[in-house]
Design an enzyme around this catalytic site. Sequence first.
Site, PDB file in Angstrom:
ATOM      1  N   ASN A   7      37.249   4.738 164.254  1.00  0.00           N
ATOM      2  CA  ASN A   7      38.164   5.242 163.223  1.00  0.00           C
ATOM      3  C   ASN A   7      37.327   5.427 161.953  1.00  0.00           C
ATOM      4  O   ASN A   7      37.068   4.461 161.234  1.00  0.00           O
ATOM      5  CB  ASN A   7      39.294   4.221 163.027  1.00  0.00           C
ATOM      6  CG  ASN A   7      40.308   4.668 162.004  1.00  0.00           C
ATOM      7  OD1 ASN A   7      40.108   5.660 161.286  1.00  0.00           O
ATOM      8  ND2 ASN A   7      41.404   3.935 161.902  1.00  0.00           N
ATOM      9  N   ARG A  91      39.905   8.386 166.317  1.00  0.00           N
ATOM     10  CA  ARG A  91      41.151   8.665 165.608  1.00  0.00           C
ATOM     11  C   ARG A  91      40.908   9.902 164.755  1.00  0.00           C
ATOM     12  O   ARG A  91      39.942   9.955 163.988  1.00  0.00           O
ATOM     13  CB  ARG A  91      41.523   7.491 164.715  1.00  0.00           C
ATOM     14  CG  ARG A  91      42.772   7.801 163.937  1.00  0.00           C
ATOM     15  CD  ARG A  91      43.039   6.802 162.873  1.00  0.00           C
ATOM     16  NE  ARG A  91      44.274   7.141 162.200  1.00  0.00           N
ATOM     17  CZ  ARG A  91      44.504   6.880 160.929  1.00  0.00           C
ATOM     18  NH1 ARG A  91      43.590   6.281 160.188  1.00  0.00           N
ATOM     19  NH2 ARG A  91      45.648   7.215 160.398  1.00  0.00           N
ATOM     20  N   HIS A 180      51.157   8.791 161.468  1.00  0.00           N
ATOM     21  CA  HIS A 180      51.310   7.494 162.154  1.00  0.00           C
ATOM     22  C   HIS A 180      51.793   7.716 163.589  1.00  0.00           C
ATOM     23  O   HIS A 180      52.419   6.832 164.186  1.00  0.00           O
ATOM     24  CB  HIS A 180      52.351   6.573 161.474  1.00  0.00           C
ATOM     25  CG  HIS A 180      51.980   6.074 160.118  1.00  0.00           C
ATOM     26  ND1 HIS A 180      52.898   5.936 159.097  1.00  0.00           N
ATOM     27  CD2 HIS A 180      50.803   5.668 159.601  1.00  0.00           C
ATOM     28  CE1 HIS A 180      52.296   5.463 158.026  1.00  0.00           C
ATOM     29  NE2 HIS A 180      51.011   5.301 158.296  1.00  0.00           N
ATOM     30  N   ARG A 241      52.635   5.457 147.082  1.00  0.00           N
ATOM     31  CA  ARG A 241      53.142   6.836 147.206  1.00  0.00           C
ATOM     32  C   ARG A 241      54.657   6.870 146.979  1.00  0.00           C
ATOM     33  O   ARG A 241      55.364   5.973 147.419  1.00  0.00           O
ATOM     34  CB  ARG A 241      52.828   7.383 148.605  1.00  0.00           C
ATOM     35  CG  ARG A 241      51.374   7.704 148.813  1.00  0.00           C
ATOM     36  CD  ARG A 241      51.087   8.079 150.257  1.00  0.00           C
ATOM     37  NE  ARG A 241      50.281   7.071 150.913  1.00  0.00           N
ATOM     38  CZ  ARG A 241      50.058   6.991 152.205  1.00  0.00           C
ATOM     39  NH1 ARG A 241      50.602   7.880 153.026  1.00  0.00           N
ATOM     40  NH2 ARG A 241      49.311   6.052 152.723  1.00  0.00           N
ATOM     41  N   GLU A 382      47.172   0.656 167.239  1.00  0.00           N
ATOM     42  CA  GLU A 382      46.725   2.052 167.353  1.00  0.00           C
ATOM     43  C   GLU A 382      45.402   2.157 168.111  1.00  0.00           C
ATOM     44  O   GLU A 382      45.193   3.093 168.879  1.00  0.00           O
ATOM     45  CB  GLU A 382      46.584   2.654 165.952  1.00  0.00           C
ATOM     46  CG  GLU A 382      47.951   2.861 165.309  1.00  0.00           C
ATOM     47  CD  GLU A 382      47.885   3.061 163.810  1.00  0.00           C
ATOM     48  OE1 GLU A 382      47.932   4.207 163.382  1.00  0.00           O
ATOM     49  OE2 GLU A 382      47.806   2.068 163.073  1.00  0.00           O
TER      50      GLU A 382
END
Length: 395
Positions: A7, A91, A180, A241, A382
Amino acid sequence: MKILVINAGSSSVKFTLFDMDKDVWLAKGMLERIRTAGAVLKYSNHRGEKFEKSIVANSYEAAISAACLALCDADHGVIANLEEIKGIGHRVVHGGAEISGAMQITPAIKQTILSCYELAPLHNPPNYEGIEACEYLFRDIPMVAVFDTAFHQTMPAAAYTYAIPAAVAAQYKIRRYGFHGTSHHYVALAGAKVLGKEVTDVKLITAHLGNGCSITAINKGQVADTSMGVTPLEGLVMGTRCGDLDPAVVLFLCRAGYSPDDVDKLLNKSSGLLGLAGTGSGDMRDIITAADGGNAGAKLALDVFVHRLQKYVGAYATVLNGFDALIFTGGIGENSARIRALVCEKLYYLGVEMDVARNRANEVVISRNATGPKVLAVPTNEELMIARETARLLM
Ligand code: AMP
């Protein structure tokens, strides 16, 4: 079969080596501050051994080769040599509208990743660099790209289309992509298993609540809707955010003298829990502590976070025409009994009943009713999902 998962971010690379015959990780680590004098490798293996050391890493190749040395190290390593690795899973954040699943990496797939730079300027370039570094270091080992956006490509047009002129949307590739996806997919499969069902037999709402937060409605394994949009800015309130916002606010700020970069920074880095609380942290643990200590900004931040989440669960319950389970995951979803309880309190009318003791104990099934929707807290993984997808494509 040993699979390495990479990743690659803008200044760091996470790696995990899995033994897919046993579905377990063997070693994992993080290469931080790449291309700086302070580059460091943090490593741990399944035997519980750990170390951290400075490395010289002026490139992704140099950083990843430091990880490879650790994996093969005589003392702390877990493999004899790199030939034991049969595949590498990467990823990749954005695959655009063309990619609807994990893909073996070919020149054409690399081209697709490049073509999505505009859509994910912070993520796709380092993801791509990680791929090129591994091509250089591993030569003949096949590699797979697992895209955050891919799972969401099953969404119907009614859910992914914004109501702007079609020609403009097409020209600038403006549509809901969702993010996601690997996490939502993983917890949907794991959650269905907990329910004793196939994912194709259930309707699920999955809430990934971490620093970034998104929620997805999944109808029998297909995404019916998801909260993030063209970028990961839309939807739920997040650490820094803003999530959903009247788009006119952007125009208003620009006319007031903000540049596009200023607005970008404001909405992505200074908003959400951080901006609302004004206590200098967007970390949910700090927000809860400050709210409990009587800080009005933190209390409002918590209320806005929970309200937005409840609103989405209600909307997605309607999109799915009822649901079998609400699944919480991510740092907040997996660990915060408080947030889960606050959200579920107001879902009573949907038949959701939380078991207070199970919720406090962080059990997997945290609802108590025999009928009606279940509530689950499922740790996401993940990396394991990427390793599984890589193994599936390479077998
Ligand atoms: P992630 O991005 O998935 O690592 O999640 C990070 C977020 O999870 C941060 O906002 C943390 O404050 C939050 N988090 C982790 N543990 C807890 C906890 N026990 N209670 C509340 N929030 C938590």
